[in-house]
Write an enzyme that holds these catalytic residues in place. Sequence first.
Site, PDB file in Angstrom:
ATOM      1  N   HIS A 129     -26.875  56.199  77.565  1.00 63.09           N
ATOM      2  CA  HIS A 129     -26.660  54.598  77.520  1.00 63.09           C
ATOM      3  C   HIS A 129     -25.761  54.453  78.362  1.00 63.09           C
ATOM      4  O   HIS A 129     -25.522  52.988  79.287  1.00 63.09           O
ATOM      5  CB  HIS A 129     -26.034  54.174  75.955  1.00 63.09           C
ATOM      6  CG  HIS A 129     -27.147  54.165  75.326  1.00 63.09           C
ATOM      7  ND1 HIS A 129     -28.675  53.799  75.323  1.00 63.09           N
ATOM      8  CD2 HIS A 129     -27.213  55.082  73.780  1.00 63.09           C
ATOM      9  CE1 HIS A 129     -29.207  53.889  73.640  1.00 63.09           C
ATOM     10  NE2 HIS A 129     -28.006  54.883  72.917  1.00 63.09           N
ATOM     11  N   HIS A 170     -26.788  62.058  74.427  1.00 70.83           N
ATOM     12  CA  HIS A 170     -27.673  59.964  73.668  1.00 70.83           C
ATOM     13  C   HIS A 170     -26.933  58.660  74.158  1.00 70.83           C
ATOM     14  O   HIS A 170     -27.602  58.395  74.990  1.00 70.83           O
ATOM     15  CB  HIS A 170     -27.963  60.439  72.370  1.00 70.83           C
ATOM     16  CG  HIS A 170     -28.591  59.005  72.052  1.00 70.83           C
ATOM     17  ND1 HIS A 170     -30.022  58.652  72.019  1.00 70.83           N
ATOM     18  CD2 HIS A 170     -27.836  57.886  71.384  1.00 70.83           C
ATOM     19  CE1 HIS A 170     -29.393  57.953  71.493  1.00 70.83           C
ATOM     20  NE2 HIS A 170     -28.814  56.987  71.481  1.00 70.83           N
ATOM     21  N   GLU A 171     -25.692  58.745  73.927  1.00 69.49           N
ATOM     22  CA  GLU A 171     -24.323  57.795  74.251  1.00 69.49           C
ATOM     23  C   GLU A 171     -24.171  58.155  75.703  1.00 69.49           C
ATOM     24  O   GLU A 171     -24.319  57.218  75.963  1.00 69.49           O
ATOM     25  CB  GLU A 171     -23.360  58.221  73.303  1.00 69.49           C
ATOM     26  CG  GLU A 171     -23.526  57.921  72.153  1.00 69.49           C
ATOM     27  CD  GLU A 171     -24.558  57.074  71.156  1.00 69.49           C
ATOM     28  OE1 GLU A 171     -23.892  55.579  71.826  1.00 69.49           O
ATOM     29  OE2 GLU A 171     -24.928  56.951  70.639  1.00 69.49           O
TER      30      GLU A 171
END
Length: 441
Positions: free
Chosen positions: A25, A21-22
Site C-alpha cells: 500500500h 502487505h502494508e
Amino acid sequence: MLYLLGVLIMVVGIAASIALHEIGHLVPAKLFRVRCTQYMVGFGPTLWSTRRGETEYGVKAIPLGGYVRMIGMFPPRAGDGGRLRASSSNPMHLMIEQAREESLEEVRPEDHDRVFYRLPVWKRVIIMAGGPLMNLALAFGLMAVLLMSHGVAVATPSISTVATCANTDVENEDCTGQPLSPAAEAGFEVGDTIVEVDGTPVQDWVSTTYAIQNAGEQATFLVERDGARQTLTADLVLRERPLIGPDGEALGLDDDGDPITGRVGFLGASPTVVMEKQPLTAVPPVVGEMFTGTAGIVLTLPQRLVDVSQAAFGSEERDPDGPMSVVGVGRVAGEVTQDGAGGALETMGDRMWLLVSLVASLNMALFVFNLIPLLPLDGGHIAGALWEGVKKTWARVFGRPEPGPVDTAAALPVAYVVAIGLLGMTALLIYADIVRPVQLF
C-alpha cells in the site's frame, strides 16, 4: 527447543507477510504523492517507532494486522466542507461524521492535491490492491522457490516395501493364520521397478495404481530387477476402495459427499517417493490450485465457523481443511519442526521447506481474504473506487454532470460490524485452536 524454533519461524513469517502487505500500500501511495503519516505493523500500544520524513514507521504490540495511515481517506460531505453537524441526533450519523471530521483534521492547506479521495479511480485501486497483490507475489515467489529448488514428492513405480500379509492391519510378519499379500506371493522384491501392467506401460505410481484398479482379480506385471526384466503374475485381493481416474483424482462423490468406491485390486506394495524439481511453468498451476482452495474456504466461511464452534464446544473433530488462527498455525509449525509431521519428514531441511509452504499458504489466505468487498478490508475500498468509476463513466456517456467521490464514510457502520465479526471470529478460532486443535498429522 525445536518446537519453539518452528513457532518463532512462523511468527517471523507472519510478521514479514503483514509488513510487506502494508509496503504494497505504502509504495504506490507515495508514488502518487498521497501524504502517509504512519506505517504500522500490528495494533494497540506502540512498541517502537521512528520518523523518516513525513511518515512514522513502527511496530505495535498486537501482531494481528497493520495499516498505512493516508490523509483524506474519506471525502468531505458535499455542500458543507465536511464539518460535523452537532445538531444531528442520529448516533449512526454522528459516528460517520466524527470519523469524517477526524480524517479531514490531518489535511493541511498545502495537502489539497495529496489526499486519497482526490486521486483518480485507477490510482486508488492500485494503492488498495497493492497490499493483497504483494501477498499474492509472496505466495507465488515462495512456491516457485519451493518447487524449483526442493521439488515435489513424486511416487515412482519403483517398489520401496512389500507387504508380507494380505491384511495390512496384521503386524505379525510371519502371517500366521493369514494369507500372503499378492505382491509377496508373486515374488515382488524391494527395488523392483514396474514397467508394464497387463501390457500397458506405466510411468509413475498413479498410472500403476489406475492399471491395478482396472486389472480385475489377476494382473501380469513386467518388472525390471538388477538391469533385467521379468514377468510376475499376481492374484489380486479385491477390496472396497475409492475409485480414481487416470490422473489419480477421485472419480466423483456419492450422494453423501464421500468418494465413489468400488471393489478394486490390492497388490500390497508401496512406491518409492522421490523429490523432483519442477520448472517455472509448474508454479502457476500450483498457485492456481492454492487460490481456488482458499477461495472455497472463504466462500463457505460461515458454515466452517459453525463447524469450528461445534468442535470447540462439543465432541466433533476439527476439519483439517478448515480455518485456523495464528495460534493454530504456530502450533502446526512447532509440531512440524519438532517431530517432522509425525515422522514423515526425516530431515530438518524437509521440515523447513514445509514451513515455507505454510507461509506461502498464509499469504494466499491474506490475498483472498483482503479482496472481500467489505470495509474495512482492502476489497471494500476497491469496490468503492470502482463504483465511483462506474458512476463517472455513466455520467460522461450520457452527458451528465460528473458526480463527486463515493462517500465511503457512509459505509462505516458496515465496517464496524465487519470488524466486530472479525474479532469474534479470531477469538473463536484461537479458543478452538487451544481446546481442540486441528490434527494434520
